[in-house]
Design a protein around this motif. Sequence first.
Motif, PDB file in Angstrom:
ATOM      1  N   PHE A 185       0.861  -1.177   0.000  1.00  0.00           N
ATOM      2  CA  PHE A 185       0.000   0.000   0.000  1.00  0.00           C
ATOM      3  C   PHE A 185       0.904   1.237   0.000  1.00  0.00           C
ATOM      4  CE2 PHE A 185      -1.978  -3.607   2.064  1.00  0.00           C
ATOM      5  CZ  PHE A 185      -3.121  -3.749   1.302  1.00  0.00           C
ATOM      6  N   ALA A 186       1.379   1.555  -1.207  1.00  0.00           N
ATOM      7  CA  ALA A 186       2.439   2.543  -1.359  1.00  0.00           C
ATOM      8  C   ALA A 186       1.891   3.965  -1.319  1.00  0.00           C
ATOM      9  CB  ALA A 186       3.179   2.314  -2.678  1.00  0.00           C
ATOM     10  N   LEU A 187       2.675   4.848  -0.723  1.00  0.00           N
ATOM     11  CA  LEU A 187       2.380   6.275  -0.715  1.00  0.00           C
ATOM     12  C   LEU A 187       3.182   6.979  -1.794  1.00  0.00           C
ATOM     13  CD1 LEU A 187       2.633   7.088   3.104  1.00  0.00           C
ATOM     14  CD2 LEU A 187       0.526   6.977   1.766  1.00  0.00           C
ATOM     15  N   SER A 188       2.694   8.136  -2.234  1.00  0.00           N
ATOM     16  CA  SER A 188       3.537   9.035  -3.012  1.00  0.00           C
ATOM     17  C   SER A 188       4.430   9.800  -2.024  1.00  0.00           C
ATOM     18  CB  SER A 188       2.686  10.025  -3.806  1.00  0.00           C
ATOM     19  OG  SER A 188       2.018  10.916  -2.917  1.00  0.00           O
ATOM     20  N   GLU A 189       5.482  10.404  -2.537  1.00  0.00           N
ATOM     21  CA  GLU A 189       6.355  11.177  -1.658  1.00  0.00           C
ATOM     22  C   GLU A 189       5.612  12.374  -1.084  1.00  0.00           C
ATOM     23  OE1 GLU A 189      10.334  11.937  -2.983  1.00  0.00           O
ATOM     24  OE2 GLU A 189      10.476  10.010  -4.024  1.00  0.00           O
ATOM     25  N   ALA A 190       4.693  12.942  -1.845  1.00  0.00           N
ATOM     26  CA  ALA A 190       3.911  14.071  -1.339  1.00  0.00           C
ATOM     27  C   ALA A 190       3.000  13.628  -0.198  1.00  0.00           C
ATOM     28  CB  ALA A 190       3.087  14.689  -2.468  1.00  0.00           C
ATOM     29  N   GLU A 191       2.403  12.436  -0.334  1.00  0.00           N
ATOM     30  CA  GLU A 191       1.540  11.920   0.736  1.00  0.00           C
ATOM     31  C   GLU A 191       2.340  11.624   1.989  1.00  0.00           C
ATOM     32  OE1 GLU A 191      -2.027   9.634  -1.655  1.00  0.00           O
ATOM     33  OE2 GLU A 191      -0.069   8.673  -1.509  1.00  0.00           O
ATOM     34  N   LEU A 192       3.522  11.051   1.813  1.00  0.00           N
ATOM     35  CA  LEU A 192       4.375  10.785   2.966  1.00  0.00           C
ATOM     36  C   LEU A 192       4.732  12.082   3.682  1.00  0.00           C
ATOM     37  CD1 LEU A 192       6.112   8.998   4.775  1.00  0.00           C
ATOM     38  CD2 LEU A 192       7.957   9.231   3.070  1.00  0.00           C
ATOM     39  N   ALA A 193       5.075  13.107   2.921  1.00  0.00           N
ATOM     40  CA  ALA A 193       5.430  14.395   3.523  1.00  0.00           C
ATOM     41  C   ALA A 193       4.264  14.960   4.322  1.00  0.00           C
ATOM     42  CB  ALA A 193       5.862  15.373   2.436  1.00  0.00           C
ATOM     43  N   ARG A 194       3.059  14.817   3.805  1.00  0.00           N
ATOM     44  CA  ARG A 194       1.880  15.338   4.505  1.00  0.00           C
ATOM     45  C   ARG A 194       1.644  14.597   5.817  1.00  0.00           C
ATOM     46  NH1 ARG A 194      -3.304  13.723   4.671  1.00  0.00           N
ATOM     47  NH2 ARG A 194      -2.996  12.197   2.995  1.00  0.00           N
ATOM     48  N   LEU A 195       1.713  13.275   5.772  1.00  0.00           N
ATOM     49  CA  LEU A 195       1.508  12.487   6.984  1.00  0.00           C
ATOM     50  C   LEU A 195       2.615  12.748   8.001  1.00  0.00           C
ATOM     51  CD1 LEU A 195       0.377   9.022   5.558  1.00  0.00           C
ATOM     52  CD2 LEU A 195      -1.043  10.933   6.315  1.00  0.00           C
ATOM     53  N   ALA A 196       3.838  12.874   7.509  1.00  0.00           N
ATOM     54  CA  ALA A 196       4.958  13.142   8.410  1.00  0.00           C
ATOM     55  C   ALA A 196       4.782  14.477   9.133  1.00  0.00           C
ATOM     56  CB  ALA A 196       6.272  13.121   7.637  1.00  0.00           C
ATOM     57  N   GLN A 197       4.377  15.488   8.384  1.00  0.00           N
ATOM     58  CA  GLN A 197       4.177  16.806   8.987  1.00  0.00           C
ATOM     59  C   GLN A 197       3.074  16.754  10.048  1.00  0.00           C
ATOM     60  OE1 GLN A 197       2.897  19.893   6.294  1.00  0.00           O
ATOM     61  NE2 GLN A 197       3.592  21.531   7.650  1.00  0.00           N
TER      62      GLN A 197
END
Length: 222
Positions: A185-197
């Motif tokens: 269930f892969a994320l895009s890098e933009a999605e990862l950045a949003r969740l990380a923030q």
Amino acid sequence: MSRFQQQGAVEYDGRIGTLVPGYAALHQTSAAWLKATLPAQARVLVLGAGTGAEVLALAQQNPDWHITALEPSGDMLAVARAKCAAAQRHNVAFVHGYAEDLPVAAPFDAALCLLVMHFIDTTAAKQQFLNQAAAQLVAGAPLLLCDLMQGHNIERMAMVHYAIGQGLPESQGEALQRRLQTEFFALSEAELARLAQQAGFRQPEVYFRALGFAAFVLLKAE
């Protein structure tokens, strides 16, 4: 998942290097990155320690780090324990369970989560996972995270050809391609950045990449 239980756990080390490009280099690079940034007596949390590849790489870089290996599969954790015992690594605490099973007041100076979060099947659950990881870290501490990221069909086909080149039978190529589409269930890098923030981390920065896999440093905001 059955491949992380019983015989699947025993056979894990024999297959993972075939399926993940740069598997050994990922662990060595991650440990080296922490060596460059952490003090000699640092407390390091390994989330999803599996069969102990991260633990051994960390111990090789610095035997004085205090490592906590967290793993929900008891069978995988048993393999990790045996590896560390054989290598005479006595600075590792093993915890069977999930991040919520750790003591609340157990701040770590760094954490690793390699090839784990892409198995979490919803965005909400991924967010909760990152929140729990952040709660275990002191301010400014890094979380080193590697997952299969969203990619295009050619990249996924290249991953299949890589695995075949490393010894995967060609007859299993189509099954691997299906697994890459349905079991991760892969994320895009933009999605990862949003969740990380939202979890309290700064913008992720790439430190390793191999075909569809990418590793990031997430620093907990101070």
